[in-house]
Design a protein around this motif. Structure first.
Motif, PDB file in Angstrom:
ATOM      1  N   ALA A   5      45.380 -36.737  29.035  1.00 29.19           N
ATOM      2  CA  ALA A   5      45.990 -35.915  30.066  1.00 29.19           C
ATOM      3  C   ALA A   5      47.340 -35.381  29.611  1.00 29.19           C
ATOM      4  CB  ALA A   5      46.134 -36.725  31.352  1.00 29.19           C
ATOM      5  N   ALA A   6      48.132 -36.226  28.933  1.00 31.95           N
ATOM      6  CA  ALA A   6      49.443 -35.786  28.446  1.00 31.95           C
ATOM      7  C   ALA A   6      49.297 -34.674  27.423  1.00 31.95           C
ATOM      8  CB  ALA A   6      50.189 -36.979  27.836  1.00 31.95           C
ATOM      9  N   ARG A   7      48.363 -34.818  26.483  1.00 31.70           N
ATOM     10  CA  ARG A   7      48.127 -33.771  25.474  1.00 31.70           C
ATOM     11  C   ARG A   7      47.679 -32.465  26.124  1.00 31.70           C
ATOM     12  NH1 ARG A   7      43.559 -33.424  22.060  1.00 31.70           N
ATOM     13  NH2 ARG A   7      42.426 -33.565  24.039  1.00 31.70           N
ATOM     14  N   ASN A   8      46.751 -32.563  27.108  1.00 26.71           N
ATOM     15  CA  ASN A   8      46.211 -31.368  27.752  1.00 26.71           C
ATOM     16  C   ASN A   8      47.272 -30.631  28.569  1.00 26.71           C
ATOM     17  OD1 ASN A   8      43.780 -31.999  26.586  1.00 26.71           O
ATOM     18  ND2 ASN A   8      42.886 -32.887  28.447  1.00 26.71           N
ATOM     19  N   ARG A   9      48.126 -31.403  29.231  1.00 26.11           N
ATOM     20  CA  ARG A   9      49.201 -30.782  30.026  1.00 26.11           C
ATOM     21  C   ARG A   9      50.189 -30.042  29.114  1.00 26.11           C
ATOM     22  NH1 ARG A   9      51.610 -34.739  34.532  1.00 26.11           N
ATOM     23  NH2 ARG A   9      52.725 -32.803  35.022  1.00 26.11           N
TER      24      ARG A   9
END
Length: 406
Positions: free
Chosen positions: A398-402
């Motif tokens: 989720a952190a990478r995608n955001r």
């Protein structure tokens, strides 16, 4: 292929296999041994013997294989909860390996160099019979008259029968309204008036099951006891495998249980529509699932469920005697070591529903699952670390995608 000297024919005594018997004699000039299996189809088999004698069969085998059928073929399949395409309980498919096995064994006993069957060139049964036969004897010859002869119509079959004085029932002179295959596990109806899947099948199709609308208005309870995945008793009374399935058929038929209208994908590539009646098998599947719920651990059950579609497909396609089916069976049978206990079901208006189950081998712990005070059986704070560890991968994703979405 050189002409056979002696052929073992899977023989029902009906018009088609009687024509095949005579055709083999006239086409190849060979001896024909007939084999008729009692798999619980509910028909009197002595007429088949008399007809085979009248037509000059060199040897006649009529065998009651009901117990072997259920014990060695149906029960192992039900340990897997096998359903083809999620719905079909494989009633026709599972009968073919046993018939093929006996065809090959009788060929060896009588010195025959070939076996023959009455399956058409469009269906699955030709594949099942022949794959099973070759798995058991790679040297055996298989004769499939429907793929060889020029008797391609009902009229030509009738003319051949009359020419060779083969008795023809009056109702066989016209087109049969539909084709029926039956054994102790099921009845299958297909063809002719059932070929249009947009048309509802008429009620008179049903051979062994009461319409659910006409079933008793009072539910009936039944208890089925299992040992290592196989049913061994009904309502506390120990019974043989075939007797158990016979009784479950009676109960299921009475309560309108086990009717399936299915458009399936045949192995040969086409779709076909069939009406299947599997009263006892439908109850047995529900009961087996019920006892597994408390005796089989989650990971084992999920693994077993994941291979079930492949296992069912192997049976449907005729690979019962293949090494991959046997490998899967070993895994399935290992999973059943503690599948022992009793299930209570309610039978009512077309449904078989598990309402209770118990076992000395149960993994169910009321102390752990209760909504009341668990007296320290389970520390709920343990769940926090469990969730955080399982969430780590999702958090990183989720952190990478955001980051890249911005």
């Amino acid at each position: 292929m050189s002409a056979p000297k002696k052929v073992v024919l899977a023989y029902s005594g009906g018009l088609d296999t009687s024509i095949i018997l005579k055709w083999l004699q006239t086409e190849y000039g060979c001896e024909v041994v007939t084999f008729t299996a009692d798999l619980g189809q509910g028909e009197e088999l002595e007429p088949a013997r008399k007809k085979a004698e009248m037509m000059g069969a060199s040897d006649i085998y009529i065998e009651d294989l009901r117990e072997e059928f259920v014990r060695d073929f149906v029960f192992p399949m039900f340990r897997a909860n096998a359903l083809y395409e999620g719905l079909y309980l494989l009633g026709t498919s599972i009968a073919r390996p046993l018939i093929s096995k006996r065809l090959v064994e009788i060929a060896e006993e009588t010195g025959a160099d070939a076996v023959s069957h009455g399956a058409t060139g469009k269906g699955n049964d030709q594949v099942r019979f022949e794959l099973c036969a070759y798995s058991l004897n790679p040297e055996i010859k298989v004769i499939a008259p429907w793929r060889e002869w020029d008797l391609g119509s009902r009229t030509k079959l009738i003319e051949f029968a009359e020419m060779h004085q083969i008795p023809i029932a009056k109702d066989k002179r016209g087109e049969a309204p539909f084709s029926v295959d039956a054994n102790l596990l099921h009845t299958s109806s297909e063809g002719k008036m059932l070929e249009d899947p947009a048309e509802e099948a008429p009620d008179h199709i049903l051979q062994r099951i009461t319409r659910p609308e006409d079933a008793p208005d009072t539910p009936e309870m039944v208890e089925i006891t299992f040992e290592k995945g196989d049913a061994v008793a009904i309502n506390g009374e120990a019974m043989s495998p075939a007797t158990i399935l016979t009784e479950l058929n009676r109960l299921g038929g009475k309560h309108g249980i086990g009717i399936l209208d299915l458009v399936e994908n045949r192995f040969v590539g086409m779709k076909s529509r069939g009406i299947y009646e599997t009263p006892g098998g439908t109850i047995l599947l529900e009961a087996h699932r019920g006892i597994e719920q408390i005796t089989l651990d989650g990971a084992s059950g999920h693994l077993k469920d994941s291979i079930m579609p492949r296992y069912a497909e192997l049976i449907y396609n005729g690979f019962w005697f293949s090494p991959e089916r046997e490998m899967m069976q070993a895994l399935i049978d290992k999973s059943q070591e503690h599948v022992t206990g009793t299930v209570r079901l309610k039978l009512y208006k077309g449904a078989a529903r598990t309402v209770a189950r118990w076992s000395d081998h149960s993994l169910y712990s009321e102390a752990h699952v209760t909504f009341e005070e668990d007296m320290g059986a389970y520390d709920q704070t343990d769940a926090q670390g469990f969730i955080q560890l399982n969430a780590l991968r999702l958090k990183l994703l989720a952190a990478r995608n955001r980051k890249f979405k911005a």
